[in-house]
Design an enzyme around this catalytic site. Sequence first.
Site, PDB file in Angstrom:
ATOM      1  N   HIS A 190      -2.425   8.216   5.919  1.00 41.97           N
ATOM      2  CA  HIS A 190      -2.821   7.000   5.206  1.00 41.97           C
ATOM      3  C   HIS A 190      -4.298   6.723   5.518  1.00 41.97           C
ATOM      4  O   HIS A 190      -5.068   6.423   4.622  1.00 41.97           O
ATOM      5  CB  HIS A 190      -1.923   5.851   5.666  1.00 41.97           C
ATOM      6  CG  HIS A 190      -2.008   4.620   4.846  1.00 41.97           C
ATOM      7  ND1 HIS A 190      -1.801   4.598   3.486  1.00 41.97           N
ATOM      8  CD2 HIS A 190      -2.274   3.329   5.198  1.00 41.97           C
ATOM      9  CE1 HIS A 190      -1.937   3.364   3.036  1.00 41.97           C
ATOM     10  NE2 HIS A 190      -2.229   2.575   4.055  1.00 41.97           N
TER      11      HIS A 190
ATOM     12  N   CYS B 234       0.802  -1.234   0.000  1.00 46.33           N
ATOM     13  CA  CYS B 234       0.000   0.000   0.000  1.00 46.33           C
ATOM     14  C   CYS B 234       0.832   1.280   0.000  1.00 46.33           C
ATOM     15  O   CYS B 234       0.279   2.371  -0.102  1.00 46.33           O
ATOM     16  CB  CYS B 234      -0.944  -0.019   1.199  1.00 46.33           C
ATOM     17  SG  CYS B 234      -1.903  -1.545   1.263  1.00 46.33           S
TER      18      CYS B 234
ATOM     19  N   HIS C 281      -9.696   2.278  -0.234  1.00 51.48           N
ATOM     20  CA  HIS C 281      -8.259   2.019  -0.204  1.00 51.48           C
ATOM     21  C   HIS C 281      -7.867   1.415  -1.546  1.00 51.48           C
ATOM     22  O   HIS C 281      -8.203   0.272  -1.855  1.00 51.48           O
ATOM     23  CB  HIS C 281      -7.921   1.063   0.943  1.00 51.48           C
ATOM     24  CG  HIS C 281      -6.443   0.954   1.188  1.00 51.48           C
ATOM     25  ND1 HIS C 281      -5.503   1.514   0.361  1.00 51.48           N
ATOM     26  CD2 HIS C 281      -5.735   0.355   2.192  1.00 51.48           C
ATOM     27  CE1 HIS C 281      -4.294   1.264   0.814  1.00 51.48           C
ATOM     28  NE2 HIS C 281      -4.410   0.560   1.932  1.00 51.48           N
TER      29      HIS C 281
END
Lengths: 260, 405
Positions: B295, B162, B331
Site C-alpha cells: 500500500h 482506501c 494516494h
Amino acid sequence: MKMYLSAIYQNRLEGLKTPPHLERNLRRADDFIRLAVVAAFETLQGVKEQNPDSPESYGLILGTAFGTMQTNFDVLDSVVTPEPTSPTLFSHSVFNAAGGYVASILNLQGSVVTVTDFSLPFFKALQEGYLALASGRLRYCLIIQVETYSQLLEDARKINDPQSVPWQPGVVCWLLQSEKGERKKAYYLEKIEVTDKDHASLSCLQISENVSINNEVRKVNDPLGAVMAIGAELQAGTHDKVVKIEGALSEVSLCFRMRE
Amino acid sequence: MCSLQSPDIVVSGYGCISAAGADAQESLINLVRGEVRNSVKGEGFFPGSFSAPCFVVHGKSNNSFLLSQGVNRTLQLALKCIEDALVVAGMDLRFLQGKRVGIAMGTTVGCTFHNEEYYKVWKSGGEPDNDKLITYLSSNLAERIQKILGVKGPRAVITNACASATDAIGVAKTWLEHGMCDIAIAGGADELSRIACHGFRSLMLISDESCMPFDGQRKGLNLGEGAGLFIMETESHATDRRGEIFGRVLGYGIACDAYHLTAPHPQGRGLQLAVKMALENGGLDIDDLAMINAHGTGTPANDLAEVHAIESLGVDTGTVPVVSTKGATGHTLGAAGGIEAVFTLMALNNKEVVGTVGCKQRDKAFSIEVLQHGQLAPLKGRIGMSQSLAFGGSNGALILEGVGS
C-alpha cells in the site's frame, strides 16, 4: 447452500437506546455510527459467547443509500466557511467508518465491507453476505442497513416530491450464519435474486415499493421500509416466507424456509 | 474454502489512468523513468497557508467515447479506463450487451454529494440548481456504468475507503466463481477532492513535499486521482471466445484490524490475516510470491505496519521485491487498489518490477528490504500480491499471476 438467519434487530433513531457500557465508545459518534453499533451489538448479543469461533470468522456487510450524508455536509461546511476541519468529523464522514466502529467495538476481524446503492441497499448487502458465507470467508455475517439522511436531502425531497412523508432515520441488522446453531427453529435463506431494472435519478427520492410476503402486498415509501416490513414478518413468523419486492429501480426475490 | 472447485478467474483486459500516465502503458514508461508528475496545490485545496503536491490527471481523461452528459469527474476517469480496458480485451459494446456483465467499483469521493455551489445556495436559504442534485443521484458508479454500457448483471459500489478497489476485484472474483455473471468489470475510481485534502490535512497525514514511501525521511502521503480496473472472466469463457489472457486473479483476502478508525494496527494484524486468506484462497504459500506491491502511502504508521506484517509473514525480501507506486501516482484513495493491481500485473508479465519512486534511502529501522527509487529487479516467478489498507481498519490482498513462463 443454506444460510441461517439467527437474529434480527431493527429500530428507528428516535427509539434507539444505547446500552450504557457502549456510551463511552460512542461519545463522539454521529447518528449513523451509533445506529450501526447499537444494532450490531443487540443482534450479536449472546451469539459470540455461544459460538466462540475465532474473531476472523465474524464480519459484516453494511449497505446504505445515502451513507453518512449529514456528516459529509458538516465537513463540507467547514471547508466552504472556511473553518478548521475536525479530524474526528472527517474520519466519521468516510462511508465505512460505521463498519470500522462495529468491528473495533465487537472485535470482528473478518471481512468488513460497505456497499452503496440508491436502490434496496440492504438486499445488495444481503447478496454479498450470502456469498461471503458461501465462499467460506466468514461463518457469521451481520447484514446492516443504516440511513440517517440530512436536512438538505429532506428539503430536496420536499421540492421534488411535495406530498411525501419525511423519511425517518433508522437501522436494520440481521445475523446470517452458515450453520444452524442452537436454536430449535430458524429460518434459512434459500434464495435471493436481485434484478436492477432502471436507473436512479430523482426517482430514488420518490420511493414506492410493493412488498409481497406470501402474496400479501403492502406499499412502502422509504429506503428502510421494505426490509423493516420483512424483518417484522420474520420475527413473528413460524412458516415459510416467499418475498417479492417490486420497486421502480430494482426487484428482489427471497425465499425463507423454516427449519424445525 | 471452495476455491478448489472454483473456476480459474482470468484478466482479459485492464486499464489505468493517473498522474503517472493517461493509460497503462504510458504509466509504466513513467514509472520506469521514476517521473513524479505532481503539482503543488495551496489555497483552494488546503486550509490556510498550507500547500502540498497533488497528483492530478491531465489531458485525456475526458475523451472517452463512453462519456455522456452530467457525469462527475470520478465517472469520467472510470469511463476512460473502461474504454482502454475494453480495447485491450477486444470487446465492444455489442458483445458486452449480449452477456451478463457484473460491475464492481470502489470509490470514496465518488459516492458523496459534495457540490459546493449547491450546498452554499441551500445553506443561504436559496433554491439550489436541481440539475446538480440529479447529477449526484445519477452517479452511483456501478449503476451509471451499467447504464452507459447498456449491460445487465450484478453491481456493487464498494466504499471501503482506501481498500475499495482491491475489495471490488475480490467481489467480482466471487461473482464469477458463483456463476453470477459472464464478465466482470472491477476496480476503482476517485477524483481529487477539496474535502479529502482538508480532511487528510486535519489528520496530519499529508506531506508538504513529494511523498517518499518507506524512506527514512518520509513525512506523509500526497493525494491523487485516477482509476484502475480489470476486465475479468472465467478462463473457460475467455478461451471459448478466443480472448487473450493477461493474467489470473488467484486469491483474495479481506480482514479487519478491529483496532482503530484511522490508524493501522501497529503489527499489521488485519493485513497479515488478509494475506493468509488470499494465499489460502489461491492454494498458495508465502514462498510462491515473487513480488509485493505494498500500500506504501508514505505515512510513518502505514509503512511501519506493512513492514511488520511482511516480516511476520516470513517474506524473504532479499529475493521478493517490495515496492510502492504511490510516489508516482499519489494516494488515489478508492482507485488505488485498482491502479496498483494493474501495475502489479504488468510487472509480473514483464518479469521485472520498478523500485519505489520517492524512496531514496529505506528507513534504517525497517527489518525488511524495499526496492528503492531507480532500482529495477527481475522477478523469480510470475505470482505477486497487491495489498491495501484502509480507514476503518480494513485490509485487502489480491494474489495475481502473470502469463508466460
